[in-house]
Design a protein around this motif. Structure first.
Motif, PDB file in Angstrom:
ATOM      1  N   VAL A  95       0.755  -1.375  -0.565  1.00  0.00           N
ATOM      2  CA  VAL A  95       0.113   0.595   0.183  1.00  0.00           C
ATOM      3  C   VAL A  95       0.796   1.401  -0.165  1.00  0.00           C
ATOM      4  O   VAL A  95       1.757   1.192   0.928  1.00  0.00           O
ATOM      5  CB  VAL A  95      -1.243   0.083   1.169  1.00  0.00           C
ATOM      6  N   TYR A  96       1.454   1.973  -0.915  1.00  0.00           N
ATOM      7  CA  TYR A  96       1.973   3.482  -0.986  1.00  0.00           C
ATOM      8  C   TYR A  96       1.508   4.200  -0.081  1.00  0.00           C
ATOM      9  O   TYR A  96      -0.058   4.226   0.315  1.00  0.00           O
ATOM     10  CB  TYR A  96       1.429   3.938  -2.388  1.00  0.00           C
ATOM     11  N   LYS A  97       2.482   4.484   0.490  1.00  0.00           N
ATOM     12  CA  LYS A  97       2.452   5.687   1.331  1.00  0.00           C
ATOM     13  C   LYS A  97       3.047   7.123   1.223  1.00  0.00           C
ATOM     14  O   LYS A  97       2.735   7.831   2.156  1.00  0.00           O
ATOM     15  CB  LYS A  97       3.310   5.179   2.485  1.00  0.00           C
ATOM     16  N   GLY A  98       3.521   7.296   0.622  1.00  0.00           N
ATOM     17  CA  GLY A  98       3.566   8.381  -0.388  1.00  0.00           C
ATOM     18  C   GLY A  98       5.920   7.969  -0.245  1.00  0.00           C
ATOM     19  O   GLY A  98       5.776   6.962  -0.064  1.00  0.00           O
ATOM     20  N   GLY A  99       6.720   8.897  -0.957  1.00  0.00           N
ATOM     21  CA  GLY A  99       7.543   8.619  -1.451  1.00  0.00           C
ATOM     22  C   GLY A  99       7.801   8.776  -3.017  1.00  0.00           C
ATOM     23  O   GLY A  99       6.890   8.300  -3.558  1.00  0.00           O
ATOM     24  N   ASP A 100       9.049   8.392  -3.113  1.00  0.00           N
ATOM     25  CA  ASP A 100       9.253   9.101  -4.842  1.00  0.00           C
ATOM     26  C   ASP A 100      10.589   7.254  -5.008  1.00  0.00           C
ATOM     27  O   ASP A 100      11.670   7.103  -4.224  1.00  0.00           O
ATOM     28  CB  ASP A 100      10.302   9.917  -4.966  1.00  0.00           C
ATOM     29  N   PHE A 101      10.038   6.228  -5.756  1.00  0.00           N
ATOM     30  CA  PHE A 101       9.709   4.773  -5.990  1.00  0.00           C
ATOM     31  C   PHE A 101      11.298   5.023  -6.471  1.00  0.00           C
ATOM     32  O   PHE A 101      12.557   4.528  -6.988  1.00  0.00           O
ATOM     33  CB  PHE A 101       9.448   3.964  -6.518  1.00  0.00           C
ATOM     34  N   ALA A 102      11.486   6.000  -7.091  1.00  0.00           N
ATOM     35  CA  ALA A 102      12.451   5.953  -8.007  1.00  0.00           C
ATOM     36  C   ALA A 102      14.039   6.026  -7.514  1.00  0.00           C
ATOM     37  O   ALA A 102      15.041   5.631  -8.209  1.00  0.00           O
ATOM     38  CB  ALA A 102      12.364   7.035  -9.194  1.00  0.00           C
ATOM     39  N   ARG A 103      13.663   6.984  -6.199  1.00  0.00           N
ATOM     40  CA  ARG A 103      14.899   6.869  -5.127  1.00  0.00           C
ATOM     41  C   ARG A 103      15.716   5.123  -5.494  1.00  0.00           C
ATOM     42  O   ARG A 103      16.727   5.405  -5.121  1.00  0.00           O
ATOM     43  CB  ARG A 103      14.484   6.770  -4.304  1.00  0.00           C
ATOM     44  N   LEU A 104      15.245   4.359  -5.332  1.00  0.00           N
ATOM     45  CA  LEU A 104      15.418   2.652  -4.702  1.00  0.00           C
ATOM     46  C   LEU A 104      16.762   3.287  -6.004  1.00  0.00           C
ATOM     47  O   LEU A 104      17.623   1.547  -6.216  1.00  0.00           O
ATOM     48  CB  LEU A 104      14.180   2.135  -5.361  1.00  0.00           C
ATOM     49  N   GLY A 105      16.674   3.237  -7.516  1.00  0.00           N
ATOM     50  CA  GLY A 105      17.050   3.012  -8.908  1.00  0.00           C
ATOM     51  C   GLY A 105      18.511   3.241  -8.447  1.00  0.00           C
ATOM     52  O   GLY A 105      19.425   1.935  -9.223  1.00  0.00           O
ATOM     53  N   PRO A 106      18.933   4.067  -7.981  1.00  0.00           N
ATOM     54  CA  PRO A 106      20.177   4.692  -8.328  1.00  0.00           C
ATOM     55  C   PRO A 106      21.026   3.039  -7.557  1.00  0.00           C
ATOM     56  O   PRO A 106      22.416   2.315  -7.918  1.00  0.00           O
ATOM     57  CB  PRO A 106      20.787   5.707  -7.721  1.00  0.00           C
ATOM     58  N   PRO A 107      20.848   2.422  -5.855  1.00  0.00           N
ATOM     59  CA  PRO A 107      21.288   1.763  -5.557  1.00  0.00           C
ATOM     60  C   PRO A 107      21.543   0.559  -5.908  1.00  0.00           C
ATOM     61  O   PRO A 107      21.738  -0.212  -5.839  1.00  0.00           O
ATOM     62  CB  PRO A 107      21.218   2.023  -4.276  1.00  0.00           C
ATOM     63  N   LEU A 108      20.399   0.217  -6.226  1.00  0.00           N
ATOM     64  CA  LEU A 108      20.037  -1.097  -7.452  1.00  0.00           C
ATOM     65  C   LEU A 108      21.288  -1.454  -8.496  1.00  0.00           C
ATOM     66  O   LEU A 108      21.809  -2.075  -8.697  1.00  0.00           O
ATOM     67  CB  LEU A 108      18.441  -1.136  -7.642  1.00  0.00           C
ATOM     68  N   ARG A 109      20.703  -0.168  -8.964  1.00  0.00           N
ATOM     69  CA  ARG A 109      21.740   0.217 -10.393  1.00  0.00           C
ATOM     70  C   ARG A 109      23.023   0.027 -10.204  1.00  0.00           C
ATOM     71  O   ARG A 109      23.922  -1.309 -11.191  1.00  0.00           O
ATOM     72  CB  ARG A 109      21.463   0.605 -11.418  1.00  0.00           C
ATOM     73  N   ALA A 110      23.258   0.389  -9.039  1.00  0.00           N
ATOM     74  CA  ALA A 110      25.491  -0.013  -8.591  1.00  0.00           C
ATOM     75  C   ALA A 110      25.411  -1.107  -8.514  1.00  0.00           C
ATOM     76  O   ALA A 110      26.268  -1.137  -8.448  1.00  0.00           O
ATOM     77  CB  ALA A 110      25.407   1.674  -7.619  1.00  0.00           C
ATOM     78  N   ARG A 111      24.515  -2.050  -8.072  1.00  0.00           N
ATOM     79  CA  ARG A 111      24.897  -3.138  -7.720  1.00  0.00           C
ATOM     80  C   ARG A 111      24.129  -4.502  -8.613  1.00  0.00           C
ATOM     81  O   ARG A 111      23.979  -5.071  -8.328  1.00  0.00           O
ATOM     82  CB  ARG A 111      23.964  -3.398  -5.858  1.00  0.00           C
ATOM     83  N   GLY A 112      23.964  -3.888  -9.417  1.00  0.00           N
ATOM     84  CA  GLY A 112      23.271  -5.234 -10.281  1.00  0.00           C
ATOM     85  C   GLY A 112      22.486  -5.527 -10.063  1.00  0.00           C
ATOM     86  O   GLY A 112      21.639  -6.396 -10.499  1.00  0.00           O
ATOM     87  N   GLY A 113      21.320  -4.638  -9.886  1.00  0.00           N
ATOM     88  CA  GLY A 113      20.070  -4.858  -9.212  1.00  0.00           C
ATOM     89  C   GLY A 113      19.194  -5.016 -10.218  1.00  0.00           C
ATOM     90  O   GLY A 113      18.652  -4.709 -10.964  1.00  0.00           O
TER      91      GLY A 113
END
Length: 463
Positions: free
Chosen positions: A359-377
């Motif tokens: 259930v979405y509570k707010g915030g920007d999911f795109a912020r997860l992108g850089p740390p995931l991409r840096a880890r080949g995630g």
């Protein structure tokens, strides 16, 4: 602590919300000679027989338009929005409306250490309690974690420390709540489904300092000027954690040791980093904050070390579960906002597949992108928020969708077949698919246990 407890003897009190806090508040009112009407939108309560035996009147079903007209006080559970219809109606008639935390704290005999923040509250609260306990002092841990404060009143003595996890929902309804030590660990957007705006959420959090004065302490992160400004506004003495001990007084790292530096003094070693058993760099910040609070409670460094060495973390907070086919699986179901999920991902230096959604509570999911991409995630999206997760992260990292948590774990394991980490870090609430974050975490661990058993009895931890 307040100067006087709320007088409920011989008075009618309406308690709104039949969760743990509301039930504990109802019992406390009865113990203090009051009469209770407990209001809840649920049709039934498992505790009905006990409550009726205590003389509690029950008003169950749809939330009413008002509380009983002869109620002299309304006590609201944190799960009930502060602007719920019966509460607004009571206020309009001049009835005092307070939260369970405010009500219970008024009866406490010992000092309060209040801990709030967008992430890390439960871990830090638990650690502070363990440190004080290791010192031989009396301590009770509760509030938003474990036992409601109302259930601890009878055990309170002048020499008992009350370490209280304090949520924004609880802070909305305080009046006199007065922690001797108040800590605001961090801030990031959360609970916007209830607070509506980031500013409103921030103001709710800031109330933890509201009733403090020069005799009190505010524990704040060195890196957040906004939190420090809120704390300074009310005159409490500030202790910052995460400081550069060569530049500032507070609690920080001196080499590989957490240390405390006082004004014009030399750093005093408290806890070696090697004693910390928690996963993730951000957890070190929680330990530093706990050390700052424990120091203010008179705990020695040796006692802090004993407490830290025996603490491997809380269930559902970056909890290691198992290794399957070379992939390590972690349960961080308590990561219910984007910032917490980001920190969980950053705790690893190997490829991470994160299970995100709910259930979405707010915030920007795109912020997860850089740390995931840096880890080949990559990401497996679940729940109501899955379309939002895919929209935000699809351009940044591989994203697939799963209809169930079981399917999500299987997909994530397939993506991490060559090793790495599978991480449940939902960045969302759980109520679309589960009762709460703990129910979600237990379901994840049960799925992992079944898969591990089917693949040859891999190592599994079921804490």
């Amino acid at each position: 602590m307040t100067t006087m407890p709320y007088d409920v003897s011989g008075r009618h009190v309406a308690v709104v919300g039949g969760g743990r806090s509301g039930l504990a508040a109802s019992r406390l009112v009865v113990q203090r000679g009051g009469r209770v009407t407990l209001i809840d939108a649920k049709d039934a309560l498992a505790e009905r027989a006990e409550l009726e035996a205590l003389g509690v009147s029950l008003a169950l079903g749809a939330m009413p338009a008002d509380v009983p007209v002869d109620a002299a006080l309304v006590v609201v559970s944190p799960g009930v929005p502060a602007d719920a219809t019966p509460l607004e109606a009571a206020r309009a008639r001049g009835v005092t409306v307070i939260g369970e935390l405010e009500f219970a704290a008024s009866f406490l005999a010992g000092p309060v250490i209040a801990i709030t923040g967008s992430k890390g509250k439960s871990t830090t609260t638990t650690l502070v309690g363990r440190m004080i306990e290791a010192s031989g002092q009396k301590v009770l841990v509760g509030g938003n974690i474990g036992v409601p404060l109302s259930a601890q009143v009878d055990a309170s003595t002048p020499d008992t420390w009350h370490v209280v996890e304090t949520s924004s929902f609880q802070l909305e309804t305080i009046v006199h709540y007065h922690p001797h030590v108040a800590a605001w660990l961090n801030f990031s957007p959360d609970h916007l489904d209830r607070h509506r705006t980031e500013a409103a959420y921030e103001q709710a959090k800031a109330r933890v300092f509201e009733n403090q004065g020069p005799e009190d302490w505010a524990v704040v992160p060195a890196s957040d000027a906004r939190i420090r400004a809120h704390a300074a506004r009310h005159g409490a003495r500030l202790v910052a954690f995460g400081v550069d001990l060569s530049q500032e007084d507070g609690v920080g790292l001196q080499g590989d040791v957490i240390a405390r530096r006082r004004v014009r003094g030399s750093p005093e070693p408290l806890v070696p980093v090697s004693a910390v058993r928690l996963t993730g760099r951000h957890m070190l910040g929680n330990v530093m904050a706990a050390c700052a609070m424990a120091d203010l409670a008179g705990v020695s460094g040796d006692d802090m070390v004993r407490a830290v060495e025996g603490f491997t973390g809380l269930e559902h907070a970056l909890e290691y579960v198992a290794t399957i086919d070379g992939a390590r699986l972690y349960n961080d179901s308590k990561a219910t906002n984007v910032e917490a999920a980001t920190m969980a991902i950053e705790a690893f230096d190997v490829p991470v597949t994160a299970i995100v959604g709910g259930v979405y509570k707010g915030g920007d999911f795109a912020r997860l992108g850089p740390p995931l991409r840096a880890r080949g995630g990559s990401v497996v999206a679940i729940g109501e928020a899955a379309p939002l997760v895919e929209q935000a992260l699809g351009p940044l990292v591989p994203v697939t969708r799963a209809s169930t948590l079981d399917d999500a774990v299987s997909q994530a394991l397939a993506q991490r077949a060559s090793g790495g980490v599978v991480l449940l870090a939902p960045a969302c609430a759980s109520f679309d698919m589960f009762r709460d974050y703990a129910d979600r975490g237990r379901a994840f661990k049960a799925i992992v246990a079944r898969l591990a058993a089917a693949r040859g009895g891999q190592e599994v931890r079921n804490g």
